[in-house]
Write a protein that holds these residues in place. Structure first.
Motif, PDB file in Angstrom:
ATOM      1  N   VAL A 199       0.770  -1.212  -0.092  1.00 45.08           N
ATOM      2  CA  VAL A 199       0.011  -0.075   0.069  1.00 45.08           C
ATOM      3  C   VAL A 199       0.873   1.309   0.070  1.00 45.08           C
ATOM      4  N   GLN A 200       2.118   1.196   0.061  1.00 42.03           N
ATOM      5  CA  GLN A 200       3.180   2.270   0.282  1.00 42.03           C
ATOM      6  C   GLN A 200       4.291   1.821  -0.502  1.00 42.03           C
ATOM      7  N   THR A 201       5.087   2.741  -1.283  1.00 39.38           N
ATOM      8  CA  THR A 201       6.452   2.324  -1.981  1.00 39.38           C
ATOM      9  C   THR A 201       7.271   1.637  -1.072  1.00 39.38           C
ATOM     10  N   SER A 202       7.308   1.796   0.227  1.00 38.88           N
ATOM     11  CA  SER A 202       8.362   1.106   0.896  1.00 38.88           C
ATOM     12  C   SER A 202       7.967  -0.256   1.266  1.00 38.88           C
ATOM     13  N   ASP A 243       8.410   8.541   5.888  1.00 41.10           N
ATOM     14  CA  ASP A 243       8.009   8.984   4.570  1.00 41.10           C
ATOM     15  C   ASP A 243       9.127   8.938   3.685  1.00 41.10           C
ATOM     16  N   ALA A 244      10.302   9.046   4.355  1.00 36.43           N
ATOM     17  CA  ALA A 244      11.515   9.511   3.478  1.00 36.43           C
ATOM     18  C   ALA A 244      12.210   8.120   3.206  1.00 36.43           C
ATOM     19  N   ALA A 245      12.276   7.576   1.988  1.00 37.04           N
ATOM     20  CA  ALA A 245      12.724   6.423   1.617  1.00 37.04           C
ATOM     21  C   ALA A 245      13.922   6.275   1.116  1.00 37.04           C
ATOM     22  N   ILE A 246      14.915   5.486   1.596  1.00 38.69           N
ATOM     23  CA  ILE A 246      16.057   5.197   1.121  1.00 38.69           C
ATOM     24  C   ILE A 246      16.098   3.669   0.520  1.00 38.69           C
ATOM     25  N   GLN A 283      20.487   9.794  -4.419  1.00 40.18           N
ATOM     26  CA  GLN A 283      20.255   8.150  -4.076  1.00 40.18           C
ATOM     27  C   GLN A 283      21.012   7.300  -4.830  1.00 40.18           C
ATOM     28  N   ALA A 284      21.387   6.043  -4.500  1.00 41.25           N
ATOM     29  CA  ALA A 284      22.104   5.122  -5.392  1.00 41.25           C
ATOM     30  C   ALA A 284      20.945   4.693  -6.157  1.00 41.25           C
ATOM     31  N   VAL A 285      19.664   4.374  -5.648  1.00 34.30           N
ATOM     32  CA  VAL A 285      18.463   3.971  -6.496  1.00 34.30           C
ATOM     33  C   VAL A 285      17.731   4.950  -6.985  1.00 34.30           C
ATOM     34  N   ALA A 286      17.360   4.845  -8.213  1.00 39.16           N
ATOM     35  CA  ALA A 286      16.486   6.040  -8.806  1.00 39.16           C
ATOM     36  C   ALA A 286      14.906   5.645  -8.777  1.00 39.16           C
ATOM     37  N   VAL A 287      13.990   6.616  -8.223  1.00 40.19           N
ATOM     38  CA  VAL A 287      12.668   6.485  -8.325  1.00 40.19           C
ATOM     39  C   VAL A 287      12.177   7.238  -9.342  1.00 40.19           C
ATOM     40  N   GLY A 336       9.163  12.105   1.035  1.00 35.62           N
ATOM     41  CA  GLY A 336       7.772  11.544   0.820  1.00 35.62           C
ATOM     42  C   GLY A 336       7.556  10.584  -0.061  1.00 35.62           C
ATOM     43  N   VAL A 337       8.910   9.959  -0.607  1.00 32.66           N
ATOM     44  CA  VAL A 337       8.733   9.038  -1.655  1.00 32.66           C
ATOM     45  C   VAL A 337       8.363   7.528  -0.775  1.00 32.66           C
ATOM     46  N   GLY A 338       8.265   7.344   0.374  1.00 31.68           N
ATOM     47  CA  GLY A 338       7.931   6.017   1.161  1.00 31.68           C
ATOM     48  C   GLY A 338       6.419   6.105   1.148  1.00 31.68           C
TER      49      GLY A 338
END
Length: 608
Positions: free
Chosen positions: A70-73, A92-95, A112-116, A128-130
């Motif tokens: 339900v969330q990007t994380s 909310d801040a996703a690494i 970041q090492a992984v692009a979203v 907010g990405v998370g």
């Protein structure tokens, strides 16, 4: 300076003979009954995932919902090789990390090492990405390994490609709700309708609320609560078969009561210990899921707000040539208050100092408290020219990105009477990227394909540091922590509390792969890719040592893969496996330095 890594990954899916609900799914001639075609856009064109010489996990909205994403994380539940870490106190801040490549921080001064990528536009920050990417989506793709050719945001680990659902010419809607413990309430809805024969609109929104997960013993709001809202309005205009334009407006708001601290030891002879000894002793005996907060002095909170406007316009010049333009404007605002000492500052004691109560109360700033803030604006523009011919399919284009923003914090720490400081690049951050790219897939035979890709990227990074101590009369007067550092420094600017720096980084990146169709349902491939992550500055620097720029990071990847659709005991079987070897140089890592008896954070390129 370099390091190597050898690893392998395998994913096996046993599917029933019924539909799995993949977007764009359809059965092909020769395909095994019950296994459906999965269309991905990891190479910026639509392809069957079983024909792509990349290790990739693709999921439809239905698959994500069945898996509880339900969330990007939550993607770590479904995609092998992916790791997720929330920033300290920030859900909310996703690494994200893929194949061991992961950033250590979320500040604007480093990538970041992984692009979203959401809706074709790379995210230029982790804030907010998370929680923002999982609303009403068509598909999610996790591409593993360096992505240094086609995507605007170069990455050394991989890319998470999120495609929101587009408006269509049917009337449809959806509402769903959920409840859980700690008074969890979830509500999500979507409505789609055509406005004219050529224009359709789609509206989606979701809200999630949950009470705090740990008790606040001082009567304020409980810790680690949740209050999230995400909304999106999409408008698609398609006046002809050759022309379409998709407009998207999206917004996300997240509010939480923040984390809490648990004191485990203190030094009785130091000022904080002498002032707060009884409070520390009491707090150490509290339940683990309980803490203290200064309800009358702005207890902890984390508030994030983002919004964006995106447009993708596609024009088919001819059956063989297509022009696509992707533009995005995004805005970020964040503020968080972390009261991490684990005691109530109202419990101050004047014992051993002979201080009157009013003066003792003024010393409440000696506690460990940090207010962090970020705001940024970003513009991205990418134009692509896409071609398809008998001998080759190709794509070429230009990319531009510009971000302006601020990262900073006000902190009160247990360091004598040095009560409050402004650290980090509160003065400002400017990141600019310009890139040109091209990639072709050459059809050498009906079964054999050669893919070649090349990208050249130039990154310009600029930061203005501010670091100073704010007065707390009568104990402290204003001072600049950077004052000594800037004397005789050519980077110094007239304000003695500011330090301005600028660096440029550039790197060619490439992709080379050879794939061969053993049968209609079997693919074997070998690939090598070179990825790059821009250098930058330590976002928490306070002197000439910690503000020294760090170099770019590169990864060269070698991969051997095998994909097959088959059957086992009468059931459809899909196996995708990959073995890879990574050779990375100058990997970026956060370290702690000792400067004049105090601990300082900095980003450095790791030794071999």
């Amino acid at each position: 300076m370099k390091k190597s890594k050898l690893a392998s990954a395998i994913s096996i899916a046993l599917l029933s003979t019924g539909s799995t609900g993949w977007v764009h799914a359809q059965e092909e001639d020769g395909a095994h009954r019950g296994l459906e075609q999965v269309i991905v856009s990891a190479r910026r064109v639509e392809e069957n995932v079983q024909d792509v010489p990349i290790a990739i996990t693709a999921m439809s909205a239905e698959q994500l919902e069945k898996s509880g994403v339900v969330q990007t994380s939550d993607l770590v539940q479904r995609a092998p090789s992916i790791q997720y870490q929330a920033a300290t106190g920030r859900r909310d801040a996703a690494i994200f990390g893929i194949r061991g490549q992961k950033a250590d921080d979320i500040l604007l001064t480093s990538d970041q090492a992984v692009a979203v990528i959401i809706g074709g536009v790379p995210m230029n920050w982790a804030y907010g990405v998370g929680i923002s990417g999982a609303l009403d989506i068509s598909s999610v793709e996790v591409a593993k390994g360096p992505q240094g050719t086609l995507f605007g945001k170069n990455s050394t680990g991989g890319a998470i490609i999120i495609t929101p659902a587009e408006p269509n010419n049917s009337v449809e809607g959806m509402v769903k709700a959920g409840i859980g413990n700690y008074n969890l309430r979830q509500l999500e809805g979507m409505y789609n309708m055509p406005l004219t024969d050529t224009l359709a609109i789609r509206v989606a929104a979701s809200a999630t609320k949950q009470d705090g997960l740990a008790d606040n013993l001082d009567g304020g709001e409980d810790f680690n609560s949740t209050d999230n809202w995400v909304g999106r309005i999409s408008l698609k205009w398609q006046p002809t078969d050759a022309l379409s334009s998709l407009f998207v407006i999206e917004s996300m708001y997240s509010s939480a009561s923040g984390p809490y601290g648990k004191p485990i030891a203190y030094k009785p002879t130091a000022i904080p210990g002498a002032l707060y000894g009884p409070a520390f002793n009491a707090a150490q005996n509290d339940d683990f899921f309980a803490g203290h907060s200064d309800a009358t002095h702005d207890g902890g909170y984390n508030d994030t707000q983002t919004w964006g406007v995106l447009n993708t316009t596609t024009f088919e010049v001819s059956p063989e040539i297509t022009i696509k333009n992707i533009v995005g404007v995004r805005d970020l605002w964040y503020e968080g208050d972390a009261d991490l000492d684990g005691v109530n500052r109202n419990d101050v004691s004047s014992a051993g100092f002979g201080l009157p109560p009013a003066t003792a109360f003024a010393l409440n700033r000696l506690q460990f408290k940090t207010i962090q803030f970020s705001d940024a604006q970003s513009v991205t523009e990418e134009i692509q020219l896409i071609g398809s011919h008998d001998i080759a399919d190709w794509i070429t284009g230009l990319y531009y990105s510009h971000t302006d923003g601020h990262d900073g914090s006000y902190s009160t720490q247990f360091n004598g009477l040095n009560l409050q400081s402004i650290t980090g690049p509160a003065g400002g951050v400017t990141n600019q990227t310009i890139a040109a790219f091209a990639q072709s897939t050459w059809h050498l035979t009906d079964e054999l394909n050669l893919t070649t890709g090349l990208r050249f990227t130039m990154d310009d990074r600029e930061v203005t540091y501010i670091s100073q101590t704010i007065a707390n009369p009568p104990f402290q007067t204003n001072s600049c922590l950077l004052r000594v550092s800037v004397v005789g420094n050519p980077d110094a600017i007239p304000d003695p509390c500011k330090l301005q720096k600028n660096e440029n980084f550039h790197e060619p990146t490439w992709n080379l792969s050879l794939d061969y169709k053993l049968t209609d349902s079997q693919l074997v491939y070998v690939a090598t890719r070179h990825g790059y992550r821009s250098g930058g500055f330590s976002g928490r620097g306070q002197n000439t040592v910690t503000t020294t720029p760090f170099d770019q990071e590169t990864v060269t990847d070698y991969e051997l893969g095998y994909k097959i659709d088959g059957e086992i005991i009468g059931m459809p079987l899909r196996i995708n496996t990959a073995v890879f070897y990574q050779d990375y140089k100058d990997i970026q890592r956060n370290i702690t330095l000792t400067d004049g008896g105090t601990l300082q954070n900095a980003v450095r390129n790791a030794a071999a």
